[in-house]
Design an enzyme around this catalytic site. Structure first.
Site, PDB file in Angstrom:
ATOM      1  N   ASP A 157      14.232 -69.930  32.520  1.00 47.14           N
ATOM      2  CA  ASP A 157      15.230 -70.732  33.241  1.00 47.14           C
ATOM      3  C   ASP A 157      16.112 -69.839  34.114  1.00 47.14           C
ATOM      4  O   ASP A 157      16.746 -68.907  33.626  1.00 47.14           O
ATOM      5  CB  ASP A 157      16.112 -71.491  32.241  1.00 47.14           C
ATOM      6  CG  ASP A 157      15.318 -72.507  31.443  1.00 47.14           C
ATOM      7  OD1 ASP A 157      14.900 -73.513  32.025  1.00 47.14           O
ATOM      8  OD2 ASP A 157      15.128 -72.284  30.232  1.00 47.14           O
TER       9      ASP A 157
ATOM     10  N   ASP B   5      12.517 -63.732  31.646  1.00 48.33           N
ATOM     11  CA  ASP B   5      13.180 -64.952  31.219  1.00 48.33           C
ATOM     12  C   ASP B   5      12.576 -66.095  32.046  1.00 48.33           C
ATOM     13  O   ASP B   5      11.896 -65.862  33.061  1.00 48.33           O
ATOM     14  CB  ASP B   5      14.684 -64.818  31.475  1.00 48.33           C
ATOM     15  CG  ASP B   5      15.459 -66.032  31.004  1.00 48.33           C
ATOM     16  OD1 ASP B   5      15.153 -66.543  29.917  1.00 48.33           O
ATOM     17  OD2 ASP B   5      16.364 -66.467  31.736  1.00 48.33           O
TER      18      ASP B   5
ATOM     19  N   ASP C 155      18.456 -63.652  34.319  1.00 49.42           N
ATOM     20  CA  ASP C 155      19.500 -64.141  35.216  1.00 49.42           C
ATOM     21  C   ASP C 155      20.874 -64.126  34.556  1.00 49.42           C
ATOM     22  O   ASP C 155      21.851 -64.531  35.180  1.00 49.42           O
ATOM     23  CB  ASP C 155      19.182 -65.572  35.678  1.00 49.42           C
ATOM     24  CG  ASP C 155      19.315 -66.583  34.547  1.00 49.42           C
ATOM     25  OD1 ASP C 155      18.719 -66.350  33.469  1.00 49.42           O
ATOM     26  OD2 ASP C 155      20.002 -67.602  34.728  1.00 49.42           O
TER      27      ASP C 155
END
Length: 274
Positions: free
Chosen positions: A23, A21, A220
């Site tokens: 961000d 991922d 995250d």
């Protein structure tokens, strides 16, 4: 010399495909996170494949490629997936080329839809409503989307992320908040495209000629990144530099439990080898 390093004991993993991922994992806003460039460089040095998959539909794949390159991370479009691109793939596979679409979103999403031949229309008389993050979202856009869905337009959501991590620990509302408003106004559930749905993940595996057993998904968010990785049978790694916390892990249901939890991405190789 590069800042490459070997995992503890010098052990080398069998070749794997790593899906990162962006961000909250690679960066927050314009701030690169610690050790990311060296970690990715090391993975490639060891022969692993590296892909990127962001649920953020606001920007184009070339934008994200260039942003990563400014941070010292080389990649190309073939190794980049966004929820906007995934939405375009989904629609193209269903013959939506030439169809009309009311698109709530920024240039990344709109560009991907135009690239497959969809007609962007500022009207509620359309075939599709496609929703990605849009920082100018307002009441008029909500009503246009609502009325289009009332008239029979198919409702497509790029991703369900309710929040979005920025620099200095800031968190702002994500696309899921926009989708929730349109869902409430129209009474219709959208077709969800990005993580935790798995179609785009399977497309990455196809491109990489990889199996789930040889794939590592790093994210995250438990409810998108980790859930998507678990659904395809990959090894999942939660990094605590974005949205989800250790407290979230303690209370998460089994399907959202990561296999590995690390504080920062530079801990990845040692964690995988343990």
């Amino acid at each position: 010399m590069c800042g490459c390093f070997l995992p503890k004991g010098g052990r080398v993993l069998a070749v794997k495909t790593f899906v990162f991922d962006l961000d909250g994992v690679v960066y927050r806003g314009e701030q690169p996170l610690p050790g990311v460039a060296d970690t990715i460089q090391t993975l490639r040095h060891l022969g692993h494949q590296v892909y990127f998959f962001t649920n953020n539909s606001s920007k184009s794949r070339p934008f994200y490629r260039d942003k990563l390159q400014r941070m010292g991370i080389e990649t190309d479009l073939d190794h980049m997936m966004t929820s906007g691109y995934a939405a375009a793939l989904y629609l193209a596979e269903r013959g939506a080329q030439g169809a009309s679409v009311y698109a709530i979103g920024e240039f990344g999403l709109k560009g991907e839809l135009e690239a497959i031949g969809m007609r962007l229309v500022d009207s509620d008389d359309v075939d599709y409503v496609v929703v990605g993050i849009d920082h100018k979202f307002n009441y008029d856009m909500l009503v246009t989307a609502q009325n289009a869905i009332f008239r029979g337009a198919k409702f497509i959501a790029a991703n369900p992320d309710t929040s979005f991590p920025l620099e200095h620990g800031r968190v702002i509302a994500g696309n899921g908040a926009l989708v929730a408003a349109i869902k409430t106004a129209s009474g219709v559930e959208p077709v969800m495209i990005g993580k935790p749905e798995t179609a785009a993940m399977h497309e990455i595996l196809r491109l990489a000629h990889a199996t789930p057993e040889d794939t590592v998904v790093i994210g995250d968010r438990l409810d998108t990144d980790i859930l998507a990785g678990n659904r395809i049978g990959a090894t999942t790694v939660l990094v605590l530099t974005g949205i989800s916390t250790t407290k979230d892990v303690e209370t998460a249901p089994p399907e959202m439990q990561p296999k590995i939890v690390i504080g920062e991405l530079r801990e990845l190789l040692d964690a995988i080898n343990d």
